[in-house]
Design a protein around this motif. Structure first.
Motif, PDB file in Angstrom:
ATOM      1  N   LEU A 276      14.350   6.103  -0.785  1.00 26.62           N
ATOM      2  CA  LEU A 276      13.853   5.094  -0.420  1.00 26.62           C
ATOM      3  C   LEU A 276      14.092   4.858   1.075  1.00 26.62           C
ATOM      4  O   LEU A 276      15.030   5.256   2.032  1.00 26.62           O
ATOM      5  N   THR A 277      13.046   4.118   1.538  1.00 27.43           N
ATOM      6  CA  THR A 277      12.993   4.000   3.211  1.00 27.43           C
ATOM      7  C   THR A 277      12.578   2.479   3.585  1.00 27.43           C
ATOM      8  O   THR A 277      12.319   1.752   2.747  1.00 27.43           O
ATOM      9  N   THR A 278      12.534   2.317   4.851  1.00 28.24           N
ATOM     10  CA  THR A 278      12.308   0.968   5.399  1.00 28.24           C
ATOM     11  C   THR A 278      10.786   1.040   6.092  1.00 28.24           C
ATOM     12  O   THR A 278      10.411   2.324   6.189  1.00 28.24           O
ATOM     13  N   PRO A 279      10.274  -0.120   6.523  1.00 28.45           N
ATOM     14  CA  PRO A 279       9.034  -0.014   6.877  1.00 28.45           C
ATOM     15  C   PRO A 279       8.816   0.878   8.280  1.00 28.45           C
ATOM     16  O   PRO A 279       7.848   1.366   8.385  1.00 28.45           O
ATOM     17  N   VAL A 280       9.993   1.138   8.761  1.00 26.10           N
ATOM     18  CA  VAL A 280      10.100   1.875  10.041  1.00 26.10           C
ATOM     19  C   VAL A 280      10.117   3.200  10.010  1.00 26.10           C
ATOM     20  O   VAL A 280      10.310   4.010  10.833  1.00 26.10           O
ATOM     21  N   GLY A 281      10.558   3.737   8.858  1.00 28.20           N
ATOM     22  CA  GLY A 281      10.560   5.320   8.425  1.00 28.20           C
ATOM     23  C   GLY A 281      11.745   5.682   8.252  1.00 28.20           C
ATOM     24  O   GLY A 281      12.191   6.991   8.361  1.00 28.20           O
TER      25      GLY A 281
ATOM     26  N   ALA B  74       7.467  11.415  -9.887  1.00 28.70           N
ATOM     27  CA  ALA B  74       8.364  10.670  -8.657  1.00 28.70           C
ATOM     28  C   ALA B  74       7.483   9.772  -7.847  1.00 28.70           C
ATOM     29  O   ALA B  74       8.095   9.457  -6.716  1.00 28.70           O
ATOM     30  N   ASN B  75       6.319   9.552  -8.347  1.00 23.27           N
ATOM     31  CA  ASN B  75       5.641   8.365  -7.676  1.00 23.27           C
ATOM     32  C   ASN B  75       6.128   7.009  -7.964  1.00 23.27           C
ATOM     33  O   ASN B  75       5.415   6.223  -8.663  1.00 23.27           O
ATOM     34  N   PHE B  76       7.261   6.723  -7.165  1.00 26.10           N
ATOM     35  CA  PHE B  76       7.598   5.439  -7.339  1.00 26.10           C
ATOM     36  C   PHE B  76       7.593   4.634  -6.021  1.00 26.10           C
ATOM     37  O   PHE B  76       7.333   5.516  -4.906  1.00 26.10           O
ATOM     38  N   VAL B  77       7.789   3.560  -5.757  1.00 27.03           N
ATOM     39  CA  VAL B  77       7.796   2.728  -4.492  1.00 27.03           C
ATOM     40  C   VAL B  77       8.929   3.221  -3.812  1.00 27.03           C
ATOM     41  O   VAL B  77       9.872   3.093  -3.987  1.00 27.03           O
ATOM     42  N   THR B  78       8.397   3.734  -2.652  1.00 23.41           N
ATOM     43  CA  THR B  78       9.458   4.230  -1.672  1.00 23.41           C
ATOM     44  C   THR B  78       9.797   3.484  -0.683  1.00 23.41           C
ATOM     45  O   THR B  78      10.830   3.532   0.037  1.00 23.41           O
ATOM     46  N   ASP B  79       9.017   2.636  -0.157  1.00 22.29           N
ATOM     47  CA  ASP B  79       9.486   1.414   0.698  1.00 22.29           C
ATOM     48  C   ASP B  79       9.882   0.478   0.289  1.00 22.29           C
ATOM     49  O   ASP B  79       9.370  -0.284  -0.310  1.00 22.29           O
TER      50      ASP B  79
ATOM     51  N   THR C 128       0.845  -1.178   0.051  1.00 24.49           N
ATOM     52  CA  THR C 128      -0.014   0.011   0.026  1.00 24.49           C
ATOM     53  C   THR C 128       0.830   1.219   0.050  1.00 24.49           C
ATOM     54  O   THR C 128       0.541   2.417  -0.349  1.00 24.49           O
ATOM     55  N   THR C 129       2.004   1.188   0.545  1.00 23.20           N
ATOM     56  CA  THR C 129       2.919   2.175   0.654  1.00 23.20           C
ATOM     57  C   THR C 129       3.510   2.846  -0.613  1.00 23.20           C
ATOM     58  O   THR C 129       4.417   1.927  -1.097  1.00 23.20           O
ATOM     59  N   THR C 130       3.387   3.883  -0.985  1.00 23.16           N
ATOM     60  CA  THR C 130       3.963   4.439  -2.211  1.00 23.16           C
ATOM     61  C   THR C 130       4.266   6.010  -1.791  1.00 23.16           C
ATOM     62  O   THR C 130       3.786   6.402  -0.892  1.00 23.16           O
ATOM     63  N   SER C 131       4.735   6.600  -2.909  1.00 21.72           N
ATOM     64  CA  SER C 131       5.085   8.106  -2.442  1.00 21.72           C
ATOM     65  C   SER C 131       3.890   8.723  -2.502  1.00 21.72           C
ATOM     66  O   SER C 131       3.657   9.931  -2.142  1.00 21.72           O
TER      67      SER C 131
END
Length: 966
Positions: free
Chosen positions: A834-839, A895-900, A455-458
């Motif tokens: 680019l991030t991790t699930p904990v932010g 820039a709407n790419f997968v960030t997580d 569910t998490t995207t930019s």
């Protein structure tokens, strides 16, 4: 004795002005009026002294008179934008006359050559300015701005019928998604590499800035707007409460001629292409339809005295979210997990193929203009915008339960008065009031929400939720479920035009007794999973373990926030015509705020989080926001075809309330136990954020039809917002820094009245400090380590850092009476983190990625309008038209790419330090990660930030319409 010493004409003037002088009591800071100045010469080039000069607008019964000074120059201040007839006469010369266009918030200059009597009259005037594509050289100001006219709003293609679509034509601007989900249809415009929330907006002189989140407050139909100026850098001292740009809008008014329009716009799924990322073939194309119904009418109530203008627009839109195969696969897996009894209290989950998003909007304006005398003018304008969105906040990776119904109501009223005290003195009053009431109601109240990585995207704005309650909390900010705002404004300007100087001074006071609302306050239960539902189908036992480990509970509390704020602005400035070729604009502005840190009637000393010891003391209103401004404009050569401009100035703007709304909540209860679940504090050393603007540029007329220009802008920001997250509480401080540099090149051409063209190219860089999000003068900037606030990797490009941008617009008259209008824009890729699930920022091959290190895709969109007017009788015309958006159907994820990193379609082997992709479920087969570019995965169209209907990133779409005008 005293009475007899007063000239009779002064007594008559006093009587004529007495009604207007009753209004001379208050403030004004941003001028929507224009000015006209000129030089009168004889055939030899000698200046003509004491020539009589008059300007008039017969349709609005406006007339002014003056005489040229010792240098043969004249100037008229504070003219309402429009077409004027200029007449010049002098002893021994034939009278000269011409039509001249005066622009909003601009100075128009004309050069007049008088002929001896007996010779045909001649007046040399720049071509009439009626479009952004035909703007003349401004030889008297260093302000960076572009003027958009009614013709532009009528003729250029508008993807969402938002006047801000054309604001992108101003060099230094960029399209951005609105940062408030309740204002999805109000286009945001970025300036200076920012998110656009730091721009100041006024309509008819009344403040239209959103003081909760920033940016535009109330929307207006393009057909209700006369014209607007977009200042992108180096505004003069009359402009305040901005660190970047300002927008000055004036609405249409009536005249002695009846005029109006009736128009219909139609868009449907059959006219649109599909989203190739979100809705690839062979899936059915997403449903969509939209109709716009527009009507305007203006004319005289009493000829030469009282006029009215009214407009109404109704938007009936049925858009939708069409789930992609990837999302549907995950939803079906979640449905199966619920059927297995693994989701407590839920045995079945419906998985639709699409989610309808109905949107209804009503926009209306009514304006009255009254001229009791030639020296006094009044106007009253009322406007409303009321709209409802169902299933708002639903996105590509979220089920309908996460949606909400959003209902917004905006109202504004402006009473304005302009008084000509004498040919040299002019005063202008604005009284403004505006009201906002909005609500958000969640679709379901299941008592919990499940969040999965896919569910998490930019564009994650519905919250973290895949299924369950929308908790109105995002990685960026907390969204209110209720907002109220009442704003009352009084402002006054006085200007004096005489000789070489045009001093102006004014005061602007804004009172907001109601600036309140509420965040969700019921108990929230969020379950965050490290893996997607398809993973748990193969290992159901792990689902139960992760369900227990990932559960977080936010207790019920008091989510309300409230402020009573007053804002005061004072300025004084002068436009000094030092020589016939050199104009120096200099001024000083002062702004301050009262009550900015008083929440619910309490200051921060009532905040129980003070006991944590993270800060000592409470913040106070800043009292040192003195902002000097200096600009010069130097014409070169006797023809004045070349102008060099330069300037320097400071710009202050308080942060929007949303940045620290949780700190305002924290004063509602006296104990940490019963207070907000996440205590928050504001650092005591608050400093109003400011930017330093430095500009230099040149503009040259190659010929009467072609002009070129180049401008360089340097903006450095200080004391912007940043959040520090400690275990005990969050602390908000004004200590951020940023920098923006831009070089803009512009060309403008007009060819034999058949082609009007403007184009500009901008090379820029925007950088700031942040953790996973970086924006200039925004409320989203945080620090990764509160004990190392300026750590390596925390400084990088802002989210709107567009290195290169090209914009072109033009109108073309082609055989057969057809008109083609083009609006195109192309820009280099914007960055993302680019991030991790904990932010935190992701670690790849042992190295932590930096802020906004990756880039998305370049963005290209060209829009075209084809129209053919048919005259049916004098002043009556019917114009059918077709508009084509994203003409070449380019896929624009932006820039709407997968960030997580956990949401990548191909999982990585280690979320803490990714070194390879897992090619099977057990991750026994892997592919090494050798480049960060391997982690770039588009997540959707750029325009999906708040669901369909926004202004950029759309696939090919066509719109048909017809307009009747008279």
């Amino acid at each position: 004795m005293f009475r007899s010493s007063i000239p009779r004409r002064s007594v008559r003037a006093f009587r004529a002005l007495s009604l207007c002088l009753l209004a001379s009591a208050a403030a004004r800071a941003q001028n929507p009026l224009g000015a006209l100045r000129g030089v009168v010469e004889d055939l030899s080039g000698g200046r003509v002294v004491s020539a009589a000069v008059s300007v008039g607008n017969s349709e609005q019964s406006l007339a002014r008179e003056t005489r040229t000074d010792l240098r043969g120059e004249f100037r008229f201040e504070d003219l309402p934008p429009g077409e004027y007839t200029v007449r010049i006469s002098a002893t021994g010369f034939a009278e000269a006359r011409s039509r001249v266009t005066v622009r909003v918030s601009s100075v128009r200059q004309i050069n007049v050559t008088l002929q001896p009597k007996g010779i045909a009259e001649k007046v040399v005037v720049n071509a009439a300015t009626q479009s952004i594509t035909t703007e003349p050289i401004d030889a008297g100001s260093a302000v960076h701005q572009a003027i958009v006219y009614q013709a532009d709003l009528q003729n250029l293609p508008l993807a969402a019928r938002s006047f801000a679509n054309i604001a992108y034509l101003a060099p230094g601007t960029e399209p951005v998604e609105p940062s408030d989900p309740t204002k999805a249809r109000i286009t945001a415009v970025s300036t200076g590499g920012s998110s656009g929330l730091n721009n100041e907006i006024s309509v008819d002189g009344g403040d239209n800035s959103d003081d909760y989140i920033g940016g535009f407050l109330q929307n207006f139909s393009p057909d209700a707007i006369q014209e607007f100026a977009f200042r992108t850098a180096l505004a003069e001292a009359d402009t305040g409460r901005t660190t970047a740009g300002s927008v000055i809008i004036t609405t249409r008014s009536g005249s002695n001629l009846w005029h109006g329009e009736a128009a219909f716009y139609e868009r449907a799924a059959a006219l649109n292409a599909r989203f190739p990322i979100d809705n690839p073939a062979p899936n059915p194309k997403q449903p969509f339809s939209r109709q716009n119904y527009v009507g305007t009418l203006g004319g005289p109530v009493v000829s030469d005295k009282l006029w009215f203008f009214s407009s109404i627009e109704y938007v009936h839109e049925n858009s939708s979210i069409a789930y992609s195969p990837a999302s549907t696969e995950q939803f079906n897996a979640l449905r199966q997990l619920a059927g297995m009894g693994l989701v407590p209290g839920v045995t079945s989950i419906a998985v639709p193929s699409t989610v309808l998003v109905p949107f209804r909007d009503y926009l209306g304006t009514l304006r009255l203009d009254w001229a009791p005398s030639e020296r006094c003018r009044w106007f009253l304008r009322a406007a409303t915008d009321s709209y409802t969105t169902h299933n708002g906040l639903v996105q590509q990776g979220a089920l309908p339960s996460t949606g909400a119904t959003q209902h917004n109501n905006y109202f504004s009223f402006v009473l304005g008065e302009q008084t000509t005290f004498s040919p040299q003195w002019f005063g202008s009053l604005v009284l403004n009031s505006s009201l906002l009431h909005l609500t958000q109601t969640r679709n379901d109240t299941l008592g919990f929400a499940l969040a999965f990585p896919f569910t998490t995207t930019s564009s994650t704005i519905s919250g973290f939720e895949t299924y369950g309650d929308n908790q109105f909390v995002t990685p960026i900010a907390a969204f209110p479920v209720l907002r109220n705002q009442e704003k009352y404004q009084i402002r006054y300007d006085v200007s004096h035009a005489s000789g070489r100087h045009v001093p102006r001074f004014g005061v602007n006071f804004i009172h907001e007794p109601v600036l309140d609302g509420a965040l969700t306050a019921n108990q929230e239960n969020l379950v965050t999973f490290p893996r997607n539902p398809t993973y748990y189908l193969a290992d159901p036992a792990q689902f139960a373990v992760d369900y227990a480990n990932g559960t977080s509970v936010t207790p019920a509390g008091d989510g309300s926030f409230s402020q009573n704020v007053q804002r005061l602005g004072l300025y004084a400035e002068d436009s000094w015509r030092a020589t016939s070729r050199l104009t120096i604009n200099y001024g000083l502005r002062y702004d301050t705020t009262f009550g900015l840190f008083i929440a619910s009637g309490r200051d921060q000393s009532f905040n129980p989080a003070l006991r944590t010891g993270l800060v000592n003391g409470i913040p106070h209103d800043y009292r040192k926001a003195f902002a000097p401004r200096l600009g010069i404009a130097q014409s070169l050569g006797s023809s004045q075809r070349t102008v060099i401009r330069a300037g320097l100035g400071l710009y202050f703007n308080d942060l929007a309330q949303n940045g620290w709304v949780t700190a305002f909540e924290s004063v509602n209860d006296g104990s940490l136990a019963n207070g907000p679940p996440q205590p928050a504090l504001i650092g005591p050393h608050y400093h109003t954020p400011y930017a330093l603007h430095a500009t230099v540029g040149i503009q040259h007329a190659l010929s009467i039809n072609w002009t070129v220009g180049a401008d360089f802008t340097r903006e450095t920001g200080m004391h912007a917002y940043r959040s520090y997250t400690y275990p005990e509480a969050s602390v908000f401080r004004s200590d951020n820094r940023s920098a923006y540099d831009a070089l803009s090149l512009r060309v403008q051409g007009n060819v034999s009245r058949r082609v009007n063209l403007t184009a500009h190219y901008t090379l820029s860089s925007a950088k700031t400090w942040g953790c996973v999000l970086g924006e200039l003068f925004d409320y989203v900037n945080g620090v990764c380590d509160p004990n190392s606030a300026f750590a390596r990797g925390d400084y990088g490009p802002s989210g709107e850092d567009v290195l290169e941008r090209f914009v072109v617009a033009g109108t073309f008259q082609v055989p057969g009476g057809f008109q083609l209008s083009l609006l195109g824009q192309a820009e280099s890729a914007r960055p993302f983190t680019l991030t991790t699930p904990v932010g935190n920022r992701a670690v790849v091959n042992g190295a932590e990625t930096t802020l906004d290190e990756l880039r998305g895709s370049p963005y290209v969109q060209f829009d075209l309008r084809v129209s053919r007017p048919f005259t049916v009788r004098e002043r009556w015309a019917i114009t059918p038209f077709a508009e084509f958006f994203n003409l070449f159907n380019r896929n624009n994820p932006g820039a709407n790419f997968v960030t997580d990193i956990s949401a990548l379609p191909t999982p990585v082997n280690n979320l803490a330090d990714a070194t390879a992709f897992c090619l099977n479920a057990a991750c026994t087969e892997t592919q090494a990660i050798t480049s960060l570019n391997q982690l770039r995965v588009p997540a959707g169209a750029l325009g999906d930030f708040f669901g369909p209907g926004t202004t950029v990133g759309i696939p090919f779409a066509a719109q048909l319409g017809i307009k009747l005008s008279f």
